[in-house]
Design an enzyme around this catalytic site. Structure first.
Site, PDB file in Angstrom:
ATOM      1  N   ARG A 172       0.836  -1.201   0.000  1.00 44.46           N
ATOM      2  CA  ARG A 172       0.000   0.000   0.000  1.00 44.46           C
ATOM      3  C   ARG A 172       0.872   1.252   0.000  1.00 44.46           C
ATOM      4  NH1 ARG A 172      -2.628  -3.441   3.651  1.00 44.46           N
ATOM      5  NH2 ARG A 172      -4.816  -3.922   3.176  1.00 44.46           N
ATOM      6  N   ASP A 192       9.188  -6.133  -7.009  1.00 39.40           N
ATOM      7  CA  ASP A 192       8.184  -6.869  -6.248  1.00 39.40           C
ATOM      8  C   ASP A 192       7.929  -8.158  -7.013  1.00 39.40           C
ATOM      9  OD1 ASP A 192       5.687  -7.939  -5.238  1.00 39.40           O
ATOM     10  OD2 ASP A 192       5.372  -6.002  -4.264  1.00 39.40           O
ATOM     11  N   ALA A 252       9.744   0.872   6.498  1.00 44.01           N
ATOM     12  CA  ALA A 252       8.920  -0.337   6.586  1.00 44.01           C
ATOM     13  C   ALA A 252       9.127  -1.018   7.938  1.00 44.01           C
ATOM     14  CB  ALA A 252       9.247  -1.266   5.421  1.00 44.01           C
ATOM     15  N   ARG A 253      10.071  -1.932   8.005  1.00 44.34           N
ATOM     16  CA  ARG A 253      10.434  -2.613   9.241  1.00 44.34           C
ATOM     17  C   ARG A 253      11.955  -2.744   9.287  1.00 44.34           C
ATOM     18  NH1 ARG A 253       6.087  -1.429  10.428  1.00 44.34           N
ATOM     19  NH2 ARG A 253       4.346  -2.689  11.236  1.00 44.34           N
ATOM     20  N   ASP A 276      13.680   5.408   9.573  1.00 41.63           N
ATOM     21  CA  ASP A 276      12.622   5.654  10.541  1.00 41.63           C
ATOM     22  C   ASP A 276      12.367   4.421  11.386  1.00 41.63           C
ATOM     23  OD1 ASP A 276      10.617   7.518  11.571  1.00 41.63           O
ATOM     24  OD2 ASP A 276       9.151   6.092  10.774  1.00 41.63           O
ATOM     25  N   GLU A 281      15.003  -1.878  17.673  1.00 40.93           N
ATOM     26  CA  GLU A 281      14.363  -0.564  17.771  1.00 40.93           C
ATOM     27  C   GLU A 281      13.915  -0.328  19.202  1.00 40.93           C
ATOM     28  OE1 GLU A 281      11.829   1.239  14.437  1.00 40.93           O
ATOM     29  OE2 GLU A 281      10.347   0.599  15.929  1.00 40.93           O
ATOM     30  N   HIS A 300      10.524   6.534  14.459  1.00 41.00           N
ATOM     31  CA  HIS A 300       9.280   5.892  14.017  1.00 41.00           C
ATOM     32  C   HIS A 300       8.155   6.925  13.907  1.00 41.00           C
ATOM     33  CE1 HIS A 300       7.808   1.518  13.806  1.00 41.00           C
ATOM     34  NE2 HIS A 300       6.962   2.249  13.127  1.00 41.00           N
TER      35      HIS A 300
END
Length: 342
Positions: A172, A192, A252-253, A276, A281, A300
């Site tokens: 998304r 992707d 993202a992660r 971010d 984390e 974040h």
């Protein structure tokens, strides 16, 4: 589902005014009966459905559960206490942490505000891509150090005309990033494995393999889901493919990137990073990335904050309106999607 009964369920009820302004609440109450109180979970996720709702009359009569961060675990024990439940409308992104297969087995429909939450992440990413192309971080650092407009300038490329931007993941957020990049004179590449060349073109990008994307891009931005298959998909080998002075943006992660390998490249001055999210984390307080000249770390903040939370509430209200009108959900989550989404 004519005039459903709605119950809010989230760990911090103080978030409700941030998610739902007066206009949103008025829309909700126009189509649904809204419980006066919030169901506050008391157990930890995975702890057998601890939810503070045993014998709760509001839960027993709820048709729709509007959830948020800190939602209760929706397992079989919880569902037994919610015999009328027909839908779960989540005011955040992923539902993996609290929706169990028992929900779909019972025929309960699930909706998410992930599309709304992707918007600020995409906006953050666009800003960082454009700032990276202009080498703003390096320029500001050099200017503050030398207090002169001459000498010590940032490395090329300096500018965004024709900049190659590699987008990893047509999630998304990844799709929204591509949409936001469209008005600019950039060359977007997309990796992707689930998107072919034709679909990539409709998204305004060129489909390439991961190695080609990494070797061609001036800025690489990560938007893949965190799955076993994507764990550390950007490791030492992949980072070595990137050209000198390339910027890696990760919203993202943190688990998608090998932090130690990236740290070596950034500290050496070969690559830049805008992060971010990190793994772990947060990073340890003495981690070298905090002081590295080529790194920008933010805590974040790319996702919905402040007035952006209203988008999440508006998304949830829209879904309840559709349920009340007997219409299809716009952001429904199906169990088969969980293996390829965040």
């Amino acid at each position: 589902m004519s005039r459903p009964r709605v119950l809010f369920a989230l760990r911090d009820p103080a978030l409700l005014p941030d998610l739902f302004d007066d206009a949103a609440l008025a829309r909700l109450r126009a189509v649904a009966d809204v419980a006066d109180r919030v169901l506050v979970p008391t157990g930890e996720a995975g702890a057998g459905g601890g939810d503070g709702g045993h014998g709760d009359p509001d839960l027993a009569t709820a048709d729709v559960l509007v959830t948020g961060w800190g939602a209760p675990l929706l397992d079989e024990a919880f569902l037994r206490r919610a015999p009328r439940l027909r839908a779960v409308v989540h005011t955040a992104g992923t539902v993996k942490s609290f929706v169990t297969p028992a929900v779909w087995d019972r025929g309960v429909r699930v909706s998410t505000a992930a599309e709304a939450n992707a918007r600020p992440v995409a906006e953050y990413t666009l800003a960082m891509v454009l700032l990276s192309g202009k080498r703003v971080l390096e320029s500001a650092t050099a200017y503050g150090r030398d207090r002169t407009l001459r000498g010590g300038g940032p490395p090329s490329p300096l500018g965004n005309n024709g900049l190659t931007v590699g987008v990893i993941g047509a999630s998304r957020t990844g799709r929204q990033v591509l949409g936001l990049l469209a008005p600019f004179d950039l060359e977007p590449l997309l990796y992707d494995p689930l998107v072919d060349s034709v679909a990539a073109r409709t998204l305004g990008s060129i489909a390439v393999g991961l190695d080609e994307l990494l070797s061609r891009s001036d800025v690489v931005t990560v938007h893949a889901p965190s799955l076993p298959e994507t764990y550390r998909m950007i490791g030492a080998r992949e980072l070595a493919l990137m050209r000198d002075a390339t910027t890696l943006v990760n919203t993202a992660r943190g688990q998608l990137v090998d932090t130690e390998a990236l740290t070596r490249e950034v500290v050496a001055g070969r690559l830049r990073a805008v992060l971010d999210v990190t793994d772990p984390e947060p990073l340890p307080r003495d981690h070298p990335l905090f002081e590295a000249p080529g790194a920008l770390l933010t805590p974040h903040v790319a996702g919905s904050l402040g007035n952006e939370l209203r988008r999440l509430g508006a998304s949830a209200v829209g879904e309840v309106e559709r349920l009340a009108a007997g219409e299809d959900l716009l952001h429904e989550v199906l169990p088969g999607q969980l293996s390829t989404t965040a």
